[in-house]
Design a protein around this motif. Sequence first.
Motif, mmCIF file in Angstrom:
data_model
loop_
_atom_site.group_PDB
_atom_site.id
_atom_site.type_symbol
_atom_site.label_atom_id
_atom_site.label_comp_id
_atom_site.label_asym_id
_atom_site.label_seq_id
_atom_site.Cartn_x
_atom_site.Cartn_y
_atom_site.Cartn_z
ATOM 1 N N ARG A 20 -26.310 17.032 79.895
ATOM 2 C CA ARG A 20 -27.000 15.749 79.926
ATOM 3 C C ARG A 20 -27.190 15.147 78.532
ATOM 4 N N ALA A 21 -26.858 15.891 77.497
ATOM 5 C CA ALA A 21 -27.109 15.421 76.138
ATOM 6 C C ALA A 21 -26.214 14.245 75.778
ATOM 7 N N GLN A 22 -26.836 13.127 75.373
ATOM 8 C CA GLN A 22 -26.082 12.025 74.815
ATOM 9 C C GLN A 22 -25.659 12.383 73.392
ATOM 10 N N VAL A 23 -24.909 11.500 72.758
ATOM 11 C CA VAL A 23 -24.388 11.797 71.421
ATOM 12 C C VAL A 23 -25.515 12.105 70.449
ATOM 13 N N ILE A 24 -26.572 11.314 70.480
ATOM 14 C CA ILE A 24 -27.660 11.518 69.535
ATOM 15 C C ILE A 24 -28.368 12.853 69.776
ATOM 16 N N ALA A 25 -28.488 13.245 71.054
ATOM 17 C CA ALA A 25 -29.119 14.529 71.371
ATOM 18 C C ALA A 25 -28.228 15.696 70.970
ATOM 19 N N ALA A 26 -26.916 15.554 71.171
ATOM 20 C CA ALA A 26 -25.981 16.602 70.766
ATOM 21 C C ALA A 26 -26.000 16.789 69.257
ATOM 22 N N ALA A 27 -26.033 15.666 68.522
ATOM 23 C CA ALA A 27 -26.097 15.750 67.064
ATOM 24 C C ALA A 27 -27.381 16.442 66.615
ATOM 25 N N GLY A 28 -28.493 16.097 67.256
ATOM 26 C CA GLY A 28 -29.765 16.734 66.911
ATOM 27 C C GLY A 28 -29.756 18.218 67.206
ATOM 28 N N ALA A 29 -29.146 18.606 68.333
ATOM 29 C CA ALA A 29 -29.062 20.022 68.686
ATOM 30 C C ALA A 29 -28.211 20.777 67.677
ATOM 31 N N GLY A 30 -27.129 20.146 67.209
ATOM 32 C CA GLY A 30 -26.301 20.772 66.191
ATOM 33 C C GLY A 30 -27.050 20.985 64.898
ATOM 34 N N SER A 31 -27.817 19.991 64.485
ATOM 35 C CA SER A 31 -28.615 20.109 63.263
ATOM 36 C C SER A 31 -29.672 21.204 63.397
ATOM 37 N N THR A 32 -30.344 21.237 64.545
ATOM 38 C CA THR A 32 -31.361 22.266 64.784
ATOM 39 C C THR A 32 -30.757 23.662 64.741
ATOM 40 N N ALA A 33 -29.604 23.832 65.385
ATOM 41 C CA ALA A 33 -28.935 25.136 65.373
ATOM 42 C C ALA A 33 -28.542 25.533 63.958
ATOM 43 N N ALA A 34 -28.052 24.581 63.177
ATOM 44 C CA ALA A 34 -27.607 24.884 61.816
ATOM 45 C C ALA A 34 -28.765 25.348 60.935
ATOM 46 N N ILE A 35 -29.929 24.736 61.096
ATOM 47 C CA ILE A 35 -31.090 25.162 60.316
ATOM 48 C C ILE A 35 -31.478 26.590 60.686
ATOM 49 N N SER A 36 -31.406 26.910 61.982
ATOM 50 C CA SER A 36 -31.666 28.281 62.420
ATOM 51 C C SER A 36 -30.638 29.247 61.839
ATOM 52 N N MET A 37 -29.386 28.805 61.778
ATOM 53 C CA MET A 37 -28.323 29.653 61.251
ATOM 54 C C MET A 37 -28.504 29.916 59.761
ATOM 55 N N THR A 38 -28.962 28.904 59.024
ATOM 56 C CA THR A 38 -29.181 29.120 57.592
ATOM 57 C C THR A 38 -30.243 30.189 57.364
ATOM 58 N N ALA A 39 -31.291 30.178 58.206
ATOM 59 C CA ALA A 39 -32.335 31.194 58.064
ATOM 60 C C ALA A 39 -31.782 32.587 58.361
ATOM 61 N N TRP A 40 -30.952 32.689 59.384
ATOM 62 C CA TRP A 40 -30.353 33.979 59.756
ATOM 63 C C TRP A 40 -29.413 34.477 58.673
#
Length: 331
Positions: free
Chosen positions: A290-310
């Motif tokens: 159901r994610a629109q483009v803006i939601a998909a982009a936000g999810a990618g950014s959120t995941a990347a921040i989590s990945m940097t911490a890991w």
Amino acid sequence: MDATTDTTNSSVSEVFWDTIIIGGGAAGLSAGVVLARAQFATLVVDGGPPRNASADHMHGYLTRDGMSPSEFIAAGKAEFTAYGGSLVQASVVDAQRKPDGTLEMRLADGDTLRARSVLVATGMTDGLPDVPGLSERWASEVHHCPHCHGYEVRGKTIVVIGSTMAAVSTHRAALLRRYSSSVTFCLNGIELSDAERQRLTAYGVRLIDGCVTQVVTRTGTATRSLVGIELDNGEIVPCEAIFVAPRPRPHDAILTALGVAPVSGLLAVDAQGATDIPGVWAAGNVVNPRAQVIAAAGAGSTAAISMTAWLLEQDLSAAVARDGLDVGGVR
């Protein structure tokens, strides 16, 4: 490790990447920018056009409303590589997590990529009902999302074709009444309760119980224009736009290969996009249709921040080990 902008399969297969992002759409490129800016060696493996590639415009993305998907992706790739990220055009066909935690991705040409972490942002395909002519008009006069395309067809005659996504189809029909006074919901095999029928008709939605046999078009000198839909009784229902609720088909084979478990039909991630497999994240339509483009982009950014911490936690532990210290800092 410094990221590069090499774009050949042979060169990227020689690097042990901090992160490999599979998918070069909104989620993947947004994540790539975050990780590349954080100075992690980041590779985006772009396997092809995004879900909305056939659309002329995208909507609902603040400051980017009306931008074409191709222009959006081109701008995203330019931003990512400007920060030192690497991009390769290839398809990942298999993946595995090695006993030492290393993640390996095998490309269609046989090359192997290695990384400490991976983000799967491979998107999905919209499974349309088997109605002749429907796929040919997809993204021009046949749409799936009122939030994405309803405003552009406001005031026009609209037909909603029912699909196996019955609840979503019913919601589509009601929502589109906000945009037009002429909305026809062809149930196409969907069974509605008396209460559902009453709600829709009271709201101004016309209901037709028949099944759709084809989309009817008129051939002009250069283009083929939409006329309407034909029912199984031969009746033609005129319309200027068609909406349908496709069945989502997530491109999740890589996540499955890595052992990510499904929950309610979709592969599970937490609020940061992390799966239950160490080092593996997912974002965008592959885990949220159901994610629109803006939601998909936000999810990618959120995941990347989590990945940097890991990744940082791994680096800190490795630094301690190299210095001969235990976790308490005592030699």
